[in-house]
Each structure stands twice: as structure tokens, then as C-alpha cells.
Scaffold this active site. Sequence first.
Site, PDB file in Angstrom:
ATOM      1  N   ASP A  49       1.282  38.544 -12.532  1.00  0.00           N
ATOM      2  CA  ASP A  49       0.289  37.805 -11.766  1.00  0.00           C
ATOM      3  C   ASP A  49      -1.128  38.129 -12.216  1.00  0.00           C
ATOM      4  O   ASP A  49      -1.604  39.257 -12.064  1.00  0.00           O
ATOM      5  CB  ASP A  49       0.449  38.147 -10.274  1.00  0.00           C
ATOM      6  CG  ASP A  49      -0.397  37.222  -9.419  1.00  0.00           C
ATOM      7  OD1 ASP A  49      -0.602  36.061  -9.827  1.00  0.00           O
ATOM      8  OD2 ASP A  49      -0.853  37.661  -8.354  1.00  0.00           O
ATOM      9  N   GLU A  90       6.612  39.984  -7.717  1.00  0.00           N
ATOM     10  CA  GLU A  90       5.275  39.769  -8.239  1.00  0.00           C
ATOM     11  C   GLU A  90       4.694  41.114  -8.652  1.00  0.00           C
ATOM     12  O   GLU A  90       4.748  42.071  -7.881  1.00  0.00           O
ATOM     13  CB  GLU A  90       4.429  39.160  -7.108  1.00  0.00           C
ATOM     14  CG  GLU A  90       3.217  38.400  -7.541  1.00  0.00           C
ATOM     15  CD  GLU A  90       2.456  37.847  -6.338  1.00  0.00           C
ATOM     16  OE1 GLU A  90       2.884  36.803  -5.799  1.00  0.00           O
ATOM     17  OE2 GLU A  90       1.465  38.486  -5.928  1.00  0.00           O
ATOM     18  N   LYS A  99       5.853  39.605  -2.715  1.00  0.00           N
ATOM     19  CA  LYS A  99       4.451  39.724  -3.082  1.00  0.00           C
ATOM     20  C   LYS A  99       3.908  41.068  -2.640  1.00  0.00           C
ATOM     21  O   LYS A  99       4.596  41.848  -1.969  1.00  0.00           O
ATOM     22  CB  LYS A  99       3.651  38.592  -2.428  1.00  0.00           C
ATOM     23  CG  LYS A  99       4.183  37.206  -2.766  1.00  0.00           C
ATOM     24  CD  LYS A  99       3.229  36.130  -2.320  1.00  0.00           C
ATOM     25  CE  LYS A  99       3.748  34.765  -2.768  1.00  0.00           C
ATOM     26  NZ  LYS A  99       2.808  33.703  -2.491  1.00  0.00           N
ATOM     27  N   LYS A 106       2.374  25.044  -3.763  1.00  0.00           N
ATOM     28  CA  LYS A 106       1.138  24.352  -3.383  1.00  0.00           C
ATOM     29  C   LYS A 106       1.365  22.855  -3.521  1.00  0.00           C
ATOM     30  O   LYS A 106       1.154  22.276  -4.594  1.00  0.00           O
ATOM     31  CB  LYS A 106      -0.031  24.805  -4.270  1.00  0.00           C
ATOM     32  CG  LYS A 106      -0.548  26.195  -3.938  1.00  0.00           C
ATOM     33  CD  LYS A 106      -1.832  26.532  -4.682  1.00  0.00           C
ATOM     34  CE  LYS A 106      -2.192  28.003  -4.477  1.00  0.00           C
ATOM     35  NZ  LYS A 106      -3.180  28.487  -5.463  1.00  0.00           N
ATOM     36  N   ARG A 113       0.827  -1.216   0.000  1.00  0.00           N
ATOM     37  CA  ARG A 113       0.000   0.000   0.000  1.00  0.00           C
ATOM     38  C   ARG A 113       0.868   1.276   0.000  1.00  0.00           C
ATOM     39  O   ARG A 113       0.592   2.217  -0.748  1.00  0.00           O
ATOM     40  CB  ARG A 113      -0.911  -0.032   1.231  1.00  0.00           C
ATOM     41  CG  ARG A 113      -2.114   0.848   1.200  1.00  0.00           C
ATOM     42  CD  ARG A 113      -3.162   0.483   0.172  1.00  0.00           C
ATOM     43  NE  ARG A 113      -2.991   1.183  -1.072  1.00  0.00           N
ATOM     44  CZ  ARG A 113      -3.238   0.673  -2.259  1.00  0.00           C
ATOM     45  NH1 ARG A 113      -3.679  -0.565  -2.382  1.00  0.00           N
ATOM     46  NH2 ARG A 113      -3.019   1.361  -3.346  1.00  0.00           N
TER      47      ARG A 113
END
Lengths: 287, 287, 287, 287, 287, 287
Positions: free
Chosen positions: A219, A198, A168, A136, A101
Site C-alpha cells: 500500500d 495490507e 487493514k 470505491k 434517459r
Amino acid sequence: MLPPFVVLDPILENWLREDIGRGDRSTNGLFPDHNAPIGNAKWIAKADGVIAGLPLAARVFYLLDPSVKFTAIARDGQTVKTGELIAEISGSLATLLMGERVALNLVMRLSGISSTTATYVKAIANSPARLVDTRKTIPGMRILEKYATFIGGAINHRYGLDDAVMLKDNHIAAAGGITEAVNRVRANIPFTTLIEVETETVAQVQEAASLNVNVIMLDNMPMEMMRQAIALIRAHSPSTKIEASGNITIDTIAAVAELGMDYISTSAMVTRSYWLDISMRISNAFQ
Amino acid sequence: MLPPFVVLDPILENWLREDIGRGDRSTNGLFPDHNAPIGNAKWIAKADGVIAGLPLAARVFYLLDPSVKFTAIARDGQTVKTGELIAEISGSLATLLMGERVALNLVMRLSGISSTTATYVKAIANSPARLVDTRKTIPGMRILEKYATFIGGAINHRYGLDDAVMLKDNHIAAAGGITEAVNRVRANIPFTTLIEVETETVAQVQEAASLNVNVIMLDNMPMEMMRQAIALIRAHSPSTKIEASGNITIDTIAAVAELGMDYISTSAMVTRSYWLDISMRISNAFQ
Amino acid sequence: MLPPFVVLDPILENWLREDIGRGDRSTNGLFPDHNAPIGNAKWIAKADGVIAGLPLAARVFYLLDPSVKFTAIARDGQTVKTGELIAEISGSLATLLMGERVALNLVMRLSGISSTTATYVKAIANSPARLVDTRKTIPGMRILEKYATFIGGAINHRYGLDDAVMLKDNHIAAAGGITEAVNRVRANIPFTTLIEVETETVAQVQEAASLNVNVIMLDNMPMEMMRQAIALIRAHSPSTKIEASGNITIDTIAAVAELGMDYISTSAMVTRSYWLDISMRISNAFQ
Amino acid sequence: MLPPFVVLDPILENWLREDIGRGDRSTNGLFPDHNAPIGNAKWIAKADGVIAGLPLAARVFYLLDPSVKFTAIARDGQTVKTGELIAEISGSLATLLMGERVALNLVMRLSGISSTTATYVKAIANSPARLVDTRKTIPGMRILEKYATFIGGAINHRYGLDDAVMLKDNHIAAAGGITEAVNRVRANIPFTTLIEVETETVAQVQEAASLNVNVIMLDNMPMEMMRQAIALIRAHSPSTKIEASGNITIDTIAAVAELGMDYISTSAMVTRSYWLDISMRISNAFQ
Amino acid sequence: MLPPFVVLDPILENWLREDIGRGDRSTNGLFPDHNAPIGNAKWIAKADGVIAGLPLAARVFYLLDPSVKFTAIARDGQTVKTGELIAEISGSLATLLMGERVALNLVMRLSGISSTTATYVKAIANSPARLVDTRKTIPGMRILEKYATFIGGAINHRYGLDDAVMLKDNHIAAAGGITEAVNRVRANIPFTTLIEVETETVAQVQEAASLNVNVIMLDNMPMEMMRQAIALIRAHSPSTKIEASGNITIDTIAAVAELGMDYISTSAMVTRSYWLDISMRISNAFQ
Amino acid sequence: MLPPFVVLDPILENWLREDIGRGDRSTNGLFPDHNAPIGNAKWIAKADGVIAGLPLAARVFYLLDPSVKFTAIARDGQTVKTGELIAEISGSLATLLMGERVALNLVMRLSGISSTTATYVKAIANSPARLVDTRKTIPGMRILEKYATFIGGAINHRYGLDDAVMLKDNHIAAAGGITEAVNRVRANIPFTTLIEVETETVAQVQEAASLNVNVIMLDNMPMEMMRQAIALIRAHSPSTKIEASGNITIDTIAAVAELGMDYISTSAMVTRSYWLDISMRISNAFQ
């Protein structure tokens, strides 16, 4: 691009411990004296995709029992078709069942990422733009999920907060402007740390370009604004790289690439991909 | 159903270390003396779904800096709409920026799972059948991904190999039959450990039912065979629970439930779900 | 530039455990019921130098006993003179004695590094060149020794093998030349990773400059060769940074800086520095 | 005097992880498929000194890759001259480059300590006095730095706060006098724990000698006072050992030894020593 | 004599994790939203004995939930009678139930040890001999089991292999005799490490006494031989301590002590003691 | 029933580190160059009993030094007599001496438990009742002490709070009754988790039986009440198992078993057992 096992082993061992807990009641219950018969297992693709993670699967079985033999038939990065043989494993049936597994979960998840990555990469294959990933990622899986996007044909963005500066809107506001932010950061960071800024407006692009930063991120800009931004940066800061980010989909990515972008980043490979289905079939020596 | 923090903290701390590495070059570069201004942040849903993981997000910020205040506006299990406020956070801007990614990654991933779970649960809401999860989870995320399926309305299957006996075809073949396997295991496992047997034919169902095992899994059976199996088990082993497994989709699950199943298991919530999009917007005290 | 305590605490705690072992026989022997009187301690400089590490010393005492109060009188980066008061501590006498050695060892070592760094920095203060450190650091002390060189006025070079690419003679030979090595690496590394190439001849400098790498290191070159190299790089690759390395001493560093170097690296702050002597004087409440 | 690897390995592995981080971008970038050629490396002394740490260097490479062969040419404790061959290593070029810095940092630091130790030991070679070290060591390096002083010819003082009782002025003041302190401690500590008392006056020496403690330390005493103290202790407590401490330098140590001291302690080997320079030269199989 | 919590916490936390596993199904099942009512608990002795471990029990509850209040009514070392109140605890009922077993197991085990210790100590109370423990302790419990023997009135022997030299028959044989073994060891160990020699014959005692070792152990000797050995040691090595070991029982210990022994060691407190029974009775606020 | 070494090794390694500390002063002092001669050791039973833990002892030596050869002569679960040979070990004398105490402590403790277990098992051998253990185990030893009771012939009860639900009086009171407690828990726990209810009165037994829980515990009931309870449960909930608990002794257990109990639980094997004495005798190659 995998780090050495001295880095990976503690992670893989914890994953085995997570699944095994205080012991595998099924195999230990059947074979309390650890005398399970030898078995042979085959990993078969149950969908088309790009395989990633086989060296990790091999290590998972090794850490459980060094006498198990894991033979990768496919190699990481290879496209497989449904029904294709991916790997063969032989060893104690108890070990095969105990490690199955964890090893499969890992390879199915990573292959799902690399398969999705490959579709995005293919969409921009005719442009010089490179697909890049983001931060992410599932907590605890950063290195391996970035390995999977790399295997799928993307190039990695920074691995963590220490891997590059990304200024940012909030950083910039706190510092009182792009110029102030860049200058303040430059005085304090390792000189080997690249700075990315950014931007959301042409004015910001202009300011960033004048500072000769390493990367400017566009962005969530409309197409036309991106076109303008690229022209502006190429003219005033030719060594600066340009990255598009925000709401990139498989449908829009090619158009963005054709603008002359250096990098296009998206988390889709990680946040919007399914696992690649793989099954493990065991045939025991005694059958 | 979350375990206490003495269990969770080492995991959450490792996740912060994974992202921060040797230090956040951006915020440390701007605020080398750790004198960042106070900021306020809002978490806003960017899609509809079921929230899961807010107590974990609160703890992530707490472990980074106990002076940060995280206020959950939604609660785990609540359905939110795009644009809804989920949480408010206030504290050092540096901490907000340093903890953002880990906390959001966690909640976006878990909420993606609980949202998908909710759609499956809804599909069988009119039957007594309960949706259950599997051991197909991201390595290292077992406890939390199972928490997310629970929050989404499912009930958990076993958490690991030590949590229940599951006798699959290979176990059964190795032991020489279902009866032999069940008897051998029963002699060795804790008496509190439940035994589940995987079956693929009516004959296997019959044998398992005669052994009074706790759960019989009907693996990948056609509808008609499942109907037969249920009747047979109800007749001969009324205290045995019945679980359907294999190729359950959102389209087929209701029909399976209506057969009179106790449990229907699928990994779809984990292996075929997207992250729920959530954004963090910061407003600094100085703006 | 220190990372947050979630990163540092496990290290500091291990250091306390290293010194305390199974318990402090002296203070535990005197106060087996943990009823030691309250004491006050002063840290006094016993030599001139630049202080580094006080926030770490404060944390060491905090981790041992949160009720101890550590008040830094100097701040990191401040030049102190012999006899100056650096910090005051009050709390259980047992805690003061138990934490003393770990806290002092740390601050004396780091202050020794920052003090030596300051003398090198001063030597090139009139040039635009910046002093940078290396990966020659005591195992386990990388982050903190680099913090100390930063506090002393240097700027940090890469923190580890993942922090930047450095192509040395062996990498280059293995790849079959600088151009081959740079191209091969560029295809595989995160796009945020800077590339530095080590050169020993003018021909190598020329090749590296033509590849637009981020940094060219001039390794152990004679003055005249460095002059030539700088001219060549500035002409053909203006955005490339130049680093001098090898056999830099306090006597030669100014001359190298005046060549127009961007960075001068040396390990002397770490490998050839003494500890800054600091003493802790305790006055007990009962005296 | 090194502990077994079950004690040392976690430390060595952490040191490798500190340097490698998320992976060696240079060697992984060149050899993403882990197919680096085999290389041979030589370690050459670049200064005269006493070598310490070779078994640890061998283990560092082994932990990274068990197929690497590390052959120590010198042995720990041996005096080497500039240009002498210290060790030969062969294995994957990627492993050689990945392990180089950690292994060298360790041996250069430890050899620096043992080399400085040897000069102090030589200075008192004609007296029965033995050089001993202190608890002033780099946090995390206690065992190995004490190994290095032992290799250099010193004998170790206590390894930590649990290794012996050392009653200093603050302990004594807190207890209300030497006699009270010694008696109170004796009632509570393991009977195998030796007691040392720090003294600054002849009166203190007299009191300590009357208590038959294991060791009396003469702290920062003038020569004449030390002479008196020794005579007094030899007369009244012949089984008590005598240790001189405080401001011992290479110039004064011989005179102190000739007073008839048993032990002379100094931290100079650790706090005032340079690293011994060693270089690693690689020749690849393909060259 | 307990080390500080920075040493103990990782051990206590692991013990909580051992019992809690993936979560307390009972209390979490009842209070999935962590809203259990407040409860009050009393610890009551169910047998007579000497209490040990209450500060550890308090810490166990604290680590689980800092808001729990644990009030020790007895103190470690106090003799309690059946029915006596030992401690009161108040806090979330879920926490009380979750921490109960770990805290009680610890105190019942340690109190069992200290109670048995007290009976041995009482048996030799009229002699100057002191009872000492051994290294026969449950793995992982060394520090705490030795704490319990100390609390019961014994004095500790060495805590581990690094805490003192103990030369047994095999060491002596390997070195070629007691004199050779002692001399060889003396050259290599920290000068603060005490040397004990195990002897089985009068000739061995004589040889050990001539070497002025710190402790001579009389191993399994008949009474008359012990008498002889003591006389011999007192005459020739008055600063040497004498320890009797081997087959000491509660019936024979007084006679051995009266021979004029310094120390009598036995593992009986650890290897032949029962747990002291203690019960926890909860009264909920809602009752 | 032992889990794989990937689970056990970190525990065993910590135990070695606990005993060895900073190094074995005795063997390292004798053999500072790690050149101890080869020795052979025999483990001999010094009392009659049931052996448990030999595979763990073998692993302890292996982790210390893979070249040591440990040959179990007895097997776990075998009854041995005083004087019988249990195991033979050969390898470096230093390793034999360094690993001896940890390995022996483990086997002596576990064999003490399994020996005591065997006497209880024998007492009820003529009934269908099975002896089961409890969660009263030494912290950190849960898995291994439960292994020892299993080896002695008992069957294990739950391993931790996550292994089964056990509703005690306090849970029941907090929920407002047995029915409420069972229903609330059932809605939240994994469906594989068995529910056991503790009862003290016949009314409680009746209520629990009506809920079809998996196990009903009869806690501290008089014989006649147990008889009634069993009849009631067999009649109304035939698939429910029955466990007797509380004040079971070797004298009363047979009578309880004869009532027709399924399980009888006691902690006596763990809390009221002595270690089984075993000695290790070394013969060196050089003798």
C-alpha cells in the site's frame, strides 16, 4: 459476467420508477390514450470509447414495454468511434421517449468506465500484471460498475465485505498484530474466503509472507520498497499473490507493473472517468 | 433540500446491504462475538472542494448502529482545503470499518459534483443567469446528485418525467407542430405542471413565444441566434423563462450568460466530474 | 458471525408478518385496547443440545415491541441440559404470546442444527480435519443455518454461487476438460474468488493438482482412492486444500478424517437433524 | 392448495437471489457471454417417499429463464421408489446449474415432510381421526410446509395467529378463566373466526364444552382423561370438535385415534423429519 | 383490533412516500437547513361523528419524526361533536406540515366509515342481530377499513379469501351442487376454516342446513322467504349461524334484524359513506 | 394519463395479495389441482355513471393469470346506464373468482369518483373555469383517484408535496410574510416548480399579485371578495392563474365559476362520492 435478470430486474425497475415518477407528463399529455405512433431510434457514439451495458439497455426497454425491439449493433467490450451506430430500437414512440434517459444514462456511465479502464489496461499490456478495481463505486451500482471495469479489460477485486478478507492497519492494530489478526480470522471465516493483508513496511510484508496468506497488498510503497517486497514474497510464499495499491496513475502504472506485480488496483476508472457521450435519434413512422 | 429519512432510509439501507452482503468477513472474523473495541475516526479532505452529503453519511452510520456518534465539522456547501478536518466519528471499531466505504463513497461522489458545480457557478456569478442541472444522473442517485448540484450553487431542473413537460423535437413532430403539441398537452396535464419547449430555430422560438409557455429552451444555438431568440421572447412573452442548453463548457458559459439568459443547463457536474478525495483515519481506544 | 441487523431485520420482520398475518385474533380479541398485563417468560430446554440463535430471538421480540426485555441466560454455542434455563423475557403479555412462536421456531431449528453439528465435530476432534457445511439449506435460511453449523463447531463452505467457483462434472464436460474449465474461469472471475474442482478419479485429481487450484474435492471416493489422492496432491500442489464429500455419516467420518483430509463436508446437520425442543413458560404479573 | 404465483413469486425470487448473490461465478466464468450449451437433466429419487413441491420447482426454473422446460414425471402426493424418475428438465446448461440447488432444496425438504406425514397418516388410517399440523414451521416456509403436510395426507391447522383463536393457559389466566376469555374474545373477533380452547383438566373441558366453542384441545392428557373428556364433550357440545395434542409419536398415535378423536396434532412432520434425497443428473447436448 | 406496527409500518411509510415524493418543496424551500421552528397543532372536528384511526395518525407523525408529540384527546370509537378537540400535536413545523395530509386523510376516511357504521348499528340495537362488513373495501385499505367498521360497532366478516370459505352460486354450479361443493371443500381446507354457503331459494337453504355448515347466507331474499329460511335452519341445524345480505339499507335493516337474524352484512359503511371533516390548526411558537 | 405498468404493477400485485392472503380457500378447496373449468363473466352496470379503471381491471386479471382474456366493452370516461354491459372476461373459473373482488372494488370506487366529478364538471361547463382535485385522497390511491377525477372531466392539481409549492398561512407566518416566503422558496426549489399562494384577504391577494406567483388561491372567500381579488390579479399580474377553494358545493360552484375563475378545487369527488355499483355474472362453460 452479468448475473441473471432475476437479480437485475428489481434494480432496473426501480431506476425506471425513479425517472418516471407518477407518469411521463409529456408523452402522456400528448398520448393520453396510449396510442403513440411507432418510432425508430438509433444510438450513435458521439466520442470514441469502449461500449458497456447494451444488454442492460435492452432490458430497460423490455421492462417498460415487451413489444419494443432493441437491436445491439455494437457488443459490450467493442471499441467504437464517433459517429458509429451502436444500437437500433423500434417501438411505441412514447416508450422510446420514456425509457431513453435511463437506458442512455446507464450505458454512457458504464461505457465511460470501460473506456477509461481500457486506457489503463493498455498501459500495462506488455506485463503479466492485471488491472483490478476497488470498492470505491457509486452506491447501488457495485455490480454494474464492476461489470464495466471487467468489460474494459480489468479483472474484479472483491464485490463486497463478504467476498474476501482484507486486513487493514486498523484491523491489525485491533487484533494486536498481523499474525494474531490472520489467525483469529482464519478460525471464523468460511474456508473458501481468501485472506488479503495490507502492508506498508517491509517488516509487515515479511510477517504476512510467513503466514501464507492468499494476497499481500503493497500500500502506497515507494518503487524500491515494492521491489524488495516482491522478492521477499516470491522467496518465502510463492503461492501468495501480490497487489500494488495507492496513487496509481496512468503515468506510473507501467513502471509498477514491470516490477513483477500480479495485480495493480485503482479506483480511477470509477472515480476519475467521464461519461461516454451517446445520442439517441428518433425517426417516427409518420415522418 | 433533502427529503425526510422516511424517503431516504430504504435507499441508504440497500446501499449498506450491497456492500456488506452476507456479513463483513474481516471484522466478523476478528470479532465474532461483536465485542470490537471503541474507535475514533477522522475524515480529512485530501483535495480542495465543496463538501456535500454529510447528513447522509451520518445517517448511514446511524442505520448500521444507532450508538455511533457522527459529528460533522464541515457543513454541506462549505469549501474545504486539503488536510482540513471534515467529520469525526466514534463508536464500535467494527461499525466504523463496516460503514466506512458506503459513507465515503457517497460523500466523495457528491462532493465531486458540488465542487465542479461551484466552478461553473463562479464563472457566471456576475450575470443574472442561473446554472441548472439535467436528468443525466446515475440511475438510483437522482435525488442525491441533484442535491449535490444545489449544494454547489446550481438550481435544479426537473427531477423526473412527471416533474414538468419538456417538448422535444420528437414530441413536436409526433403532434404535428409546436402549437398542436402544446395545446394537446395542456388539456391533459395537472395545471401545476410547467411546460418547456425545446427550440432549434428562430421560427420555432417565435411559435413557442406566441403560446406563452413557461420556458423556452434554446438548444445548441449559435451565439447570434440565441441573442435574437432572447430579444424575441422578451418582446412577445415577457413571463417566459429562457434556458440555454447544449455544449456548454466552462470556457463558453460566461459568454452565454451575458446574453441575458435566465438558465443555463449542463450535465457536466454529473458526467464530467471527479470524486473529491477524502480519507478516514481511525485511532482505536486501545492504541 | 452474524451480519448486522440492517441485513437481518427485513428477514426477521417478514417472519413476524408471516405468523401474525392480519393480527393476532387471540390476544387482540382479549386485549383490543392493547392493555395486556406485563408477563414474565422463561425458556427451558426440554432436551440436551447446543444452543444457537438467541441474539435473533432477542431481536424478534425487539422488532415487535422495543419495550420487551429479553435476557439470554445461555449463550450461543453453549451446551445445555434438559431443564436448564436458556432465557428470560419480560414485557406485555400480548407481545410475549405474539412473538413466541417465531422466536422459538428459529432457536429450536438452529439449535437442532448446531447440536447435530457438534456430534460430527466431536467425532473428528482428534484429527486436523474440519467439518464443513454445504448449500443444501432451507431456502431463505442460508445465512442462519450456516451460522448454526458454525456455532456447532463446523466451518462454513461457500454461502452462494458467487462465493467461490465449484467446477463439477457438468461444468468440466461443458468446457471440454478440467484444464480448459479452470483456465476459462480464471480469466473471468474476481481474482479474490477461490476455485474448487470436484474429482471422481485419480486421473482427475492429478489434472486438478497440476493446475494449482485452491481446493480439490474428492467426491464419493472409496477410502483407498482418497488415500492415493491425498498423497498425490500433497506432493504436487502443497498449497491446495483437500475436501472429502459424499455419503459421510457419523459412523464413517472419523476414518475419513484420519486419512489426512483438510475438510469433510456433509449436509447432515441441515438435512438430517431434529429441532431441539424448548418450551416457553409464562408467569403473569397478575397471578 | 398452493396460492397463485402472484403470492409465491416474490418468495421464490428471493430464494434464487439468496443462492445466486452477485452472480454464479462458475457458470458465468465459463460462459461470460451467456452462450452455454443446451442440457438435459433428470431428477431421480434416491430414497422412497412421497413427492411434494414439483410445481414450485418448475416455477423456480421458469423465473430464472422462461425458456427452460420442466416436465414433472411424478405428481405431488405420489409415492416414489429409489431410482424412479421424478422430473425432466431441458434448457441452457447455465440455467440448469444455477437453479438446481434452490429447486432441489425445496423439493427435498417438502418431500421429506410429506413422506413423514404419510407414515403418521397411515398409522391412523383405520380411525376417523385426521392428522393435523401445527405452527412449528421454519420461518418463511409456513405456507409451503403446510402444503407438504397436506400433500402427505394431513389436514392443516391454522396458518397463523389471525387464522383462528387458540386460547392457551396464559390467555385464560390473563382473562380470569375460560368463560371470561371466550366471551371477551367473541365480542371482538371476526364472526368467521373459529375459537379453540386448550384444556389440561376435566374441569376445564367441562367449562369449555358449556361454552359451545368450535374446538377443544386436550393437551398432554393421559389416555383415561382423554376418554372422559371425549365422552363429556360429545354429550354436552356435540358440534364441538376435539383435538389431541402433545407428545404424540408414531407409536402412540393409533391408540389416541381409537379413543374417537376428531383431530390429532403433531409437529413431528416438520421438526422430526429428514429431507428426501433426490439427485439431478445432467446430460449435455454436446456429449 | 389493530395488528402490531411491524405489520402496519410498511403501509404507513409507503403512504408518506406517496405524498412526499422527492421532498416537500414548500417546507424544504422555506427551511432548506431543516431548521423550522416548533409548532403546535390542534385537530378539531368539523362535523359530528365517531372517531377512528388516531393511533395510526400518531404513528404517521412518529415515522416521519420520532420527536413529534401526538396526544390523542379523543379515543377511537368516541362520538365527537363539531368543534370538539380531537388531538394535539407539537413538533417541528416542517414535520407538522409534511405529515398533516396523510394523517388527516386516514382519520377522516376511517372516521367517515365508523360514523356511518354507527348509524346502522343503532338501527338494530334492539335486536340480537349484529352488523357485519364485506370484502368491498378500497384496495390496500382492507385491514384499516375493517378496523373502522369494528370501531363503529360492527363485527368483521372475513378479511380475505383465505379467512373463510364462502360458496357462491358459481362455486356450487362448478361443483355440481351444494352437497358436492361442501364435501369437496371440507376435504381440502384447514380444519379451522369456517364454511359459509350462499343461498337464494328455500331448497338451497334446506340442502345447506342438512350439511351442518357454519353459516348460511340468505342472499337478496324477500322478507317472507327469510322468515321461512330462519325457521328451517333453527330447526335442522341449530349451531348454524344465519346471515342476511343484499340491498340492506338504513330503512330496511331493522325489519330484517327483527326476523331473528344472527348477522346482517352490508358494504354501505365503506361504499356509501362520506369522510368526516376534521381540520388541523397550527399555532407556531414564534407567533 | 396512467403511468406505465412498471409503476403500477407492484401496487396492483399488493392488492391481489391483500385479498388472497395465504390462498383462496373456496376455489382451492374445490379445485386443489388447479383444474377449474373455463368460465365467462360479464360486468354489468347496476347504476348510471362514468366508468373509470377498466385498463387496471384488465391488468389485475392478467397479473393473476396471463391466460385470462379481459375485453373492455365500455371505455374509461364513457357514460353507462344501468344494465349496460361494461366488460367481458373469460378464463379459468378459479381465476375469475379470485380476481373479481379486487378488480371490481377498484373500478367501482374509481367510477364513483369519475361519476361525481362529471356532475361538478357539468355544472360549470358554460364557464371557462376548470374543476380541479386536491390532495385529499385515500392513502395509497393518489395516482388512481386523480386518474378518476381526470377521467370524469376535471384537471389535476398537484400529485404530492414535491409537485408544486403551496404556501399556506402557516408557511407564510413562519417565514414572516408572503413576500419573504415566496422569495425564500424561490431561491431553493427547482426552477420548474410552480408556486401557489393561499390568500384569505384582499391585502394578501395584493401582495401575492405583486410577486408574480404562478397561482393565487382564494381560500374560503365570500363572493364579493373573490370578485375584487380577480379584478386585482388580472390587472397587476395577468399571467397568474386564480383558484377558488373551500366549501365549494354542487349548488354554489356555477356562481363561483361565473366570477371568471381559472380553477375551482374541491375534494368532493373523493370525499363525498359513493361507489358506482357493478356486478359480475359468471356463466360456466359446463352449464
